[in-house]
Design a protein around this motif. Structure first.
Motif, PDB file in Angstrom:
ATOM      1  N   ARG A  76       0.849  -1.199   0.000  1.00  0.00           N
ATOM      2  CA  ARG A  76       0.000   0.000   0.000  1.00  0.00           C
ATOM      3  C   ARG A  76       0.878   1.239   0.000  1.00  0.00           C
ATOM      4  NH1 ARG A  76      -5.754   0.270   2.656  1.00  0.00           N
ATOM      5  NH2 ARG A  76      -6.319   2.380   2.090  1.00  0.00           N
ATOM      6  N   PRO A  77       1.454   1.620  -1.127  1.00  0.00           N
ATOM      7  CA  PRO A  77       1.472   0.880  -2.390  1.00  0.00           C
ATOM      8  C   PRO A  77       2.723   0.006  -2.463  1.00  0.00           C
ATOM      9  CG  PRO A  77       2.363   3.051  -2.721  1.00  0.00           C
ATOM     10  CD  PRO A  77       2.031   2.964  -1.260  1.00  0.00           C
ATOM     11  N   PHE A  78       2.931  -0.631  -3.633  1.00  0.00           N
ATOM     12  CA  PHE A  78       4.142  -1.417  -3.879  1.00  0.00           C
ATOM     13  C   PHE A  78       4.799  -0.886  -5.136  1.00  0.00           C
ATOM     14  CE2 PHE A  78       6.585  -4.886  -5.684  1.00  0.00           C
ATOM     15  CZ  PHE A  78       7.294  -5.345  -4.578  1.00  0.00           C
ATOM     16  N   ASP A  79       6.063  -0.492  -5.018  1.00  0.00           N
ATOM     17  CA  ASP A  79       6.795   0.100  -6.134  1.00  0.00           C
ATOM     18  C   ASP A  79       7.863  -0.889  -6.600  1.00  0.00           C
ATOM     19  OD1 ASP A  79       8.527   1.531  -7.805  1.00  0.00           O
ATOM     20  OD2 ASP A  79       8.233   3.405  -6.726  1.00  0.00           O
ATOM     21  N   PRO A  80       7.717  -1.496  -7.787  1.00  0.00           N
ATOM     22  CA  PRO A  80       8.700  -2.474  -8.273  1.00  0.00           C
ATOM     23  C   PRO A  80      10.107  -1.904  -8.376  1.00  0.00           C
ATOM     24  CG  PRO A  80       6.694  -2.583  -9.575  1.00  0.00           C
ATOM     25  CD  PRO A  80       6.576  -1.361  -8.709  1.00  0.00           C
ATOM     26  N   VAL A  93      17.642  -8.628   6.204  1.00  0.00           N
ATOM     27  CA  VAL A  93      16.246  -9.035   6.377  1.00  0.00           C
ATOM     28  C   VAL A  93      15.360  -8.142   5.505  1.00  0.00           C
ATOM     29  CG1 VAL A  93      14.327  -9.303   8.012  1.00  0.00           C
ATOM     30  CG2 VAL A  93      16.688  -9.764   8.764  1.00  0.00           C
ATOM     31  N   PHE A  94      14.377  -8.756   4.851  1.00  0.00           N
ATOM     32  CA  PHE A  94      13.355  -8.021   4.105  1.00  0.00           C
ATOM     33  C   PHE A  94      12.016  -8.314   4.756  1.00  0.00           C
ATOM     34  CE2 PHE A  94       9.929  -8.023   0.963  1.00  0.00           C
ATOM     35  CZ  PHE A  94      10.067  -6.764   0.397  1.00  0.00           C
ATOM     36  N   SER A  95      11.210  -7.288   5.001  1.00  0.00           N
ATOM     37  CA  SER A  95       9.887  -7.512   5.577  1.00  0.00           C
ATOM     38  C   SER A  95       8.823  -6.917   4.673  1.00  0.00           C
ATOM     39  CB  SER A  95       9.789  -6.929   6.989  1.00  0.00           C
ATOM     40  OG  SER A  95       9.923  -5.522   6.988  1.00  0.00           O
ATOM     41  N   LEU A  96       7.677  -7.599   4.626  1.00  0.00           N
ATOM     42  CA  LEU A  96       6.559  -7.151   3.800  1.00  0.00           C
ATOM     43  C   LEU A  96       5.307  -7.072   4.662  1.00  0.00           C
ATOM     44  CD1 LEU A  96       5.624  -6.501   0.823  1.00  0.00           C
ATOM     45  CD2 LEU A  96       4.784  -8.865   0.773  1.00  0.00           C
ATOM     46  N   ALA A  97       4.524  -6.017   4.457  1.00  0.00           N
ATOM     47  CA  ALA A  97       3.280  -5.836   5.201  1.00  0.00           C
ATOM     48  C   ALA A  97       2.154  -5.449   4.257  1.00  0.00           C
ATOM     49  CB  ALA A  97       3.449  -4.768   6.279  1.00  0.00           C
ATOM     50  N   LEU A  98       0.938  -5.645   4.708  1.00  0.00           N
ATOM     51  CA  LEU A  98      -0.283  -5.171   4.048  1.00  0.00           C
ATOM     52  C   LEU A  98      -0.537  -5.831   2.712  1.00  0.00           C
ATOM     53  CD1 LEU A  98      -0.018  -1.334   4.788  1.00  0.00           C
ATOM     54  CD2 LEU A  98      -0.835  -3.178   6.257  1.00  0.00           C
ATOM     55  N   GLY A  99      -0.018  -7.051   2.524  1.00  0.00           N
ATOM     56  CA  GLY A  99      -0.296  -7.732   1.274  1.00  0.00           C
ATOM     57  C   GLY A  99       0.360  -9.091   1.189  1.00  0.00           C
ATOM     58  N   ASP A 100      -0.088  -9.883   0.226  1.00  0.00           N
ATOM     59  CA  ASP A 100       0.403 -11.242   0.020  1.00  0.00           C
ATOM     60  C   ASP A 100       1.822 -11.220  -0.555  1.00  0.00           C
ATOM     61  OD1 ASP A 100      -1.012 -14.169  -0.239  1.00  0.00           O
ATOM     62  OD2 ASP A 100       0.601 -13.892  -1.706  1.00  0.00           O
ATOM     63  N   PRO A 101       2.697 -12.107  -0.077  1.00  0.00           N
ATOM     64  CA  PRO A 101       4.076 -12.109  -0.583  1.00  0.00           C
ATOM     65  C   PRO A 101       4.205 -12.569  -2.022  1.00  0.00           C
ATOM     66  CG  PRO A 101       3.722 -13.947   0.918  1.00  0.00           C
ATOM     67  CD  PRO A 101       2.496 -13.077   1.009  1.00  0.00           C
ATOM     68  N   GLY A 102       3.271 -13.408  -2.484  1.00  0.00           N
ATOM     69  CA  GLY A 102       3.321 -13.841  -3.873  1.00  0.00           C
ATOM     70  C   GLY A 102       4.666 -14.438  -4.243  1.00  0.00           C
ATOM     71  N   LEU A 231      -6.547   8.103   1.585  1.00  0.00           N
ATOM     72  CA  LEU A 231      -5.225   7.520   1.360  1.00  0.00           C
ATOM     73  C   LEU A 231      -5.234   6.571   0.171  1.00  0.00           C
ATOM     74  CD1 LEU A 231      -4.353   6.810   5.102  1.00  0.00           C
ATOM     75  CD2 LEU A 231      -3.725   8.797   3.715  1.00  0.00           C
ATOM     76  N   PRO A 232      -4.063   6.319  -0.434  1.00  0.00           N
ATOM     77  CA  PRO A 232      -4.008   5.437  -1.604  1.00  0.00           C
ATOM     78  C   PRO A 232      -4.541   4.047  -1.284  1.00  0.00           C
ATOM     79  CG  PRO A 232      -1.936   6.622  -1.324  1.00  0.00           C
ATOM     80  CD  PRO A 232      -2.736   6.874  -0.088  1.00  0.00           C
ATOM     81  N   PRO A 233      -5.252   3.417  -2.219  1.00  0.00           N
ATOM     82  CA  PRO A 233      -5.777   2.071  -1.986  1.00  0.00           C
ATOM     83  C   PRO A 233      -4.669   1.027  -2.088  1.00  0.00           C
ATOM     84  CG  PRO A 233      -6.248   2.745  -4.227  1.00  0.00           C
ATOM     85  CD  PRO A 233      -5.624   3.937  -3.542  1.00  0.00           C
ATOM     86  N   PRO A 234      -4.929  -0.188  -1.606  1.00  0.00           N
ATOM     87  CA  PRO A 234      -3.940  -1.250  -1.764  1.00  0.00           C
ATOM     88  C   PRO A 234      -3.697  -1.551  -3.240  1.00  0.00           C
ATOM     89  CG  PRO A 234      -5.657  -1.876  -0.195  1.00  0.00           C
ATOM     90  CD  PRO A 234      -6.129  -0.631  -0.876  1.00  0.00           C
ATOM     91  N   THR A 235      -2.475  -1.927  -3.574  1.00  0.00           N
ATOM     92  CA  THR A 235      -2.185  -2.381  -4.927  1.00  0.00           C
ATOM     93  C   THR A 235      -2.516  -3.862  -5.024  1.00  0.00           C
ATOM     94  OG1 THR A 235       0.112  -2.657  -4.215  1.00  0.00           O
ATOM     95  CG2 THR A 235      -0.421  -0.634  -5.386  1.00  0.00           C
ATOM     96  N   GLU A 236      -2.252  -4.475  -6.174  1.00  0.00           N
ATOM     97  CA  GLU A 236      -2.594  -5.882  -6.391  1.00  0.00           C
ATOM     98  C   GLU A 236      -1.971  -6.757  -5.301  1.00  0.00           C
ATOM     99  OE1 GLU A 236      -2.182  -9.350  -9.851  1.00  0.00           O
ATOM    100  OE2 GLU A 236      -1.419  -7.325 -10.186  1.00  0.00           O
ATOM    101  N   GLY A 237      -2.788  -7.601  -4.715  1.00  0.00           N
ATOM    102  CA  GLY A 237      -2.301  -8.461  -3.644  1.00  0.00           C
ATOM    103  C   GLY A 237      -2.357  -7.823  -2.275  1.00  0.00           C
ATOM    104  N   GLY A 238      -2.826  -6.571  -2.204  1.00  0.00           N
ATOM    105  CA  GLY A 238      -2.864  -5.874  -0.929  1.00  0.00           C
ATOM    106  C   GLY A 238      -4.046  -6.291  -0.076  1.00  0.00           C
ATOM    107  N   TYR A 239      -3.857  -6.212   1.234  1.00  0.00           N
ATOM    108  CA  TYR A 239      -4.923  -6.544   2.176  1.00  0.00           C
ATOM    109  C   TYR A 239      -5.773  -5.312   2.472  1.00  0.00           C
ATOM    110  CZ  TYR A 239      -1.999 -10.674   3.115  1.00  0.00           C
ATOM    111  OH  TYR A 239      -1.261 -11.821   3.002  1.00  0.00           O
TER     112      TYR A 239
END
Length: 325
Positions: A76-80, A93-102, A231-239
């Motif tokens: 939310r959001p995810f920038d490639p 360490v890499f951490s991801l929140a608010l969405g599926d790791p895919g 606020l910006p909505p979740p991107t693809e895969g976001g919770y």
């Protein structure tokens, strides 16, 4: 020393992780450096940062500490482009929140990093485990920022059971040694904490925000029900999550006026963007958890880590003697 198996996974001395405090405000790199130097795991947020800024942040942090740290991203959001920059700097360490790791897990592992996934439901935890993540953070609704609807006390033991033997960290409503000890009793191997570290000497958010945390009661940290209009909505895969913030005039004015907020969405977004530009976003949306009611001071981050670990050890030691007299 308070030590659990997740410490070996993350390369740290005590199982205390500083949650990434990212957004229009900046936590700075002094905070994660201090947490990591004290034996915990400091975190660098990337939300609203460019790839170049993330590279600079990590370089600055590495000048401050040689200890492990995490770099966090969200859906939310995810920038490639930012993700590519994160992989290039090869964080421990890499951490991801608010969405599926895919399919991100494999790429992170190929870069030599441990993958930590934050979840807010048991089903999200199961999917993360199936995707191959290394550590899961079970975040309860008490947490500040974007969080789910299930409380930490209920969520953590269910996630622990669902993903065993993966290590789980508890998050949400934890700000002292008592909460840390409780998390371990629930089956977690450590804690991830945000609000307590917002009110730390090294955190670069405005002092006005820190003072508000110290003065707040837990009920002053409320869900911002109109946030999806602003606020910006979740991107693809976001919770689909809802942020928690301290009450402000802005929050109080719109939380009970959903239809009006929808109609005024453009104006509200302009207000938030203007506040981002002049550094006063915390006067509108100071994202903070219910653990604010447990925070009584602004302390050095290293002292907070040592206090959490020391208090938890004492409590667990005392609890082990119950019934033995």
């Amino acid at each position: 020393m308070l030590r659990t198996p997740v410490c070996d996974v993350l390369g740290i001395d005590v199982p205390i992780v500083q949650g990434p405090l990212g957004g229009p405000w900046q936590q700075g790199t002094d905070l994660p450096a201090a947490v990591s130097e004290a034996g915990g795991l400091g975190s660098v947020p990337t939300t609203m940062r460019t790839a170049a800024q993330v590279r600079d942040d990590v370089a600055r942090l590495r000048r401050l500490t040689e200890r492990p740290f995490a770099v966090n991203m969200t859906r939310r959001p995810f920038d490639p482009e930012v993700f590519d920059a994160v992989l290039a700097v090869r964080p421990p360490v890499f951490s991801l929140a608010l969405g599926d790791p895919g399919d991100l897990v494999g790429r992170v592992h190929d870069a030599g990093a441990v993958f930590v996934q934050q979840v807010t439901t048991v089903e999200q935890a199961r999917r993360a485990a199936e995707a191959g993540v290394d550590v899961i953070i079970a975040q309860g609704t008490e947490a500040g920022g974007f969080s789910g609807q299930v409380g930490t006390m209920v969520l953590v033991p269910q996630v622990v059971a669902a993903v065993a033997p993966l290590p789980v960290l508890a998050s949400g409503g934890i700000a002292d040694g008592r909460g840390t000890a409780a998390a371990l009793v629930l089956g977690a191997q450590g804690v991830s904490i945000g609000t307590r570290f917002l009110a730390s000497a090294e955190c670069a958010v405005p002092e006005e925000w820190k003072a508000a945390i110290g003065a707040a009661d837990s009920q002053d940290a409320v869900k911002v029900s109109f946030a999806h209009h602003v606020l910006p909505p979740p991107t693809e895969g976001g919770y689909d999550t809802v942020p928690r913030s301290l009450r402000t005039r802005f929050v109080d004015a719109w939380n009970t006026r959903q239809e009006a907020a929808a109609e005024s969405a453009g104006t509200l977004r302009e207000q938030v963007m203007a506040a981002m530009s002049d550094g006063t976003t915390h006067r509108l949306l100071p994202l903070t958890g219910q653990s604010a009611g447990l925070v009584a001071d602004v302390a050095p981050a290293g002292d907070i880590v040592r206090r959490l670990a020391g208090e938890a050890e004492e409590i667990l030691r005392a609890a082990s003697r119950i019934g033995q007299a």
